[in-house]
Write an enzyme that holds these catalytic residues in place. Structure first.
Site, PDB file in Angstrom:
ATOM      1  CG  HIS A  76      -0.191   0.272   2.497  1.00  0.00           C
ATOM      2  ND1 HIS A  76       0.608  -0.684   3.096  1.00  0.00           N
ATOM      3  CD2 HIS A  76      -0.111   1.379   3.264  1.00  0.00           C
ATOM      4  CE1 HIS A  76       1.149  -0.173   4.177  1.00  0.00           C
ATOM      5  NE2 HIS A  76       0.729   1.082   4.311  1.00  0.00           N
ATOM      6  CG  HIS A  91       0.452   5.625   3.170  1.00  0.00           C
ATOM      7  ND1 HIS A  91      -0.917   5.473   3.323  1.00  0.00           N
ATOM      8  CD2 HIS A  91       1.025   4.809   4.088  1.00  0.00           C
ATOM      9  CE1 HIS A  91      -1.149   4.624   4.298  1.00  0.00           C
ATOM     10  NE2 HIS A  91       0.003   4.205   4.778  1.00  0.00           N
TER      11      HIS A  91
END
Length: 169
Positions: A76, A91
């Site tokens: 992620h 992110h």
């Protein structure tokens, strides 16, 4: 409105062209000031200065020429370092580490050299939403203290490859 904002606002045909001390938008979406991110750690600048993008697509591209320094096990988030010393964290989503990689696919690995525009990772926006997480992508200069300024060049609609953040030594 600055020169770059006039030239690139809403232009979906912008190609990735590396520029010194510049972070290009890594995906299409709506760029926002760091303080508007729905995560206090990012919004407060604790990890560094930067911005967020509410995504309109599912692929994250390299925002400059450099090296992939790390890829989260859960895919992620990705860390990069530019050829001119910018250390960057991208992110995807808020609290998406809890998804344990479901809905994420890494297209690069630590140690890879990348050109501006190289695909880095793919994500499933619907899966993030279904898991109850905000989908905003945080773009954070983790070595902010090495620069005198980190300026968001535009807010609102942004196309991948257009100048997003300008840094000064």
């Amino acid at each position: 409105m600055g020169l770059f904002q006039n030239l690139f606002k809403g232009n979906a045909n912008v190609s990735f062209e590396a520029q010194p001390m510049t972070i290009l938008a890594p995906l299409d979406g709506c760029a926002m000031n760091l303080g508007k991110l729905p995560d206090e750690v990012f919004a407060s600048g604790t990890l560094g200065n930067g911005c967020g993008i509410e995504p309109n697509e599912d692929t994250v591209y390299a925002p400059f020429e450099g090296v992939v320094t790390q890829v989260a096990d859960t895919k992620h988030a990705i860390g990069l370092e530019s050829s001119d010393g910018i250390e960057l964290l991208i992110h995807v989503g808020v609290d998406t580490v809890e998804m344990n990689g479901k809905g994420f696919k890494s297209l690069a690995k630590a140690g890879d050299s990348v050109k501006a525009g190289s695909p880095l990772l793919k994500f499933d926006k619907a899966a993030i939403e279904a898991a109850g997480h905000p989908t905003v992508v945080a773009i954070i200069v983790t070595n902010t203290d090495d620069f005198s300024e980190v300026n968001l060049m535009l807010e609102g609609a942004v196309s991948h490859g257009s100048p997003l953040l300008k840094l000064s030594k």
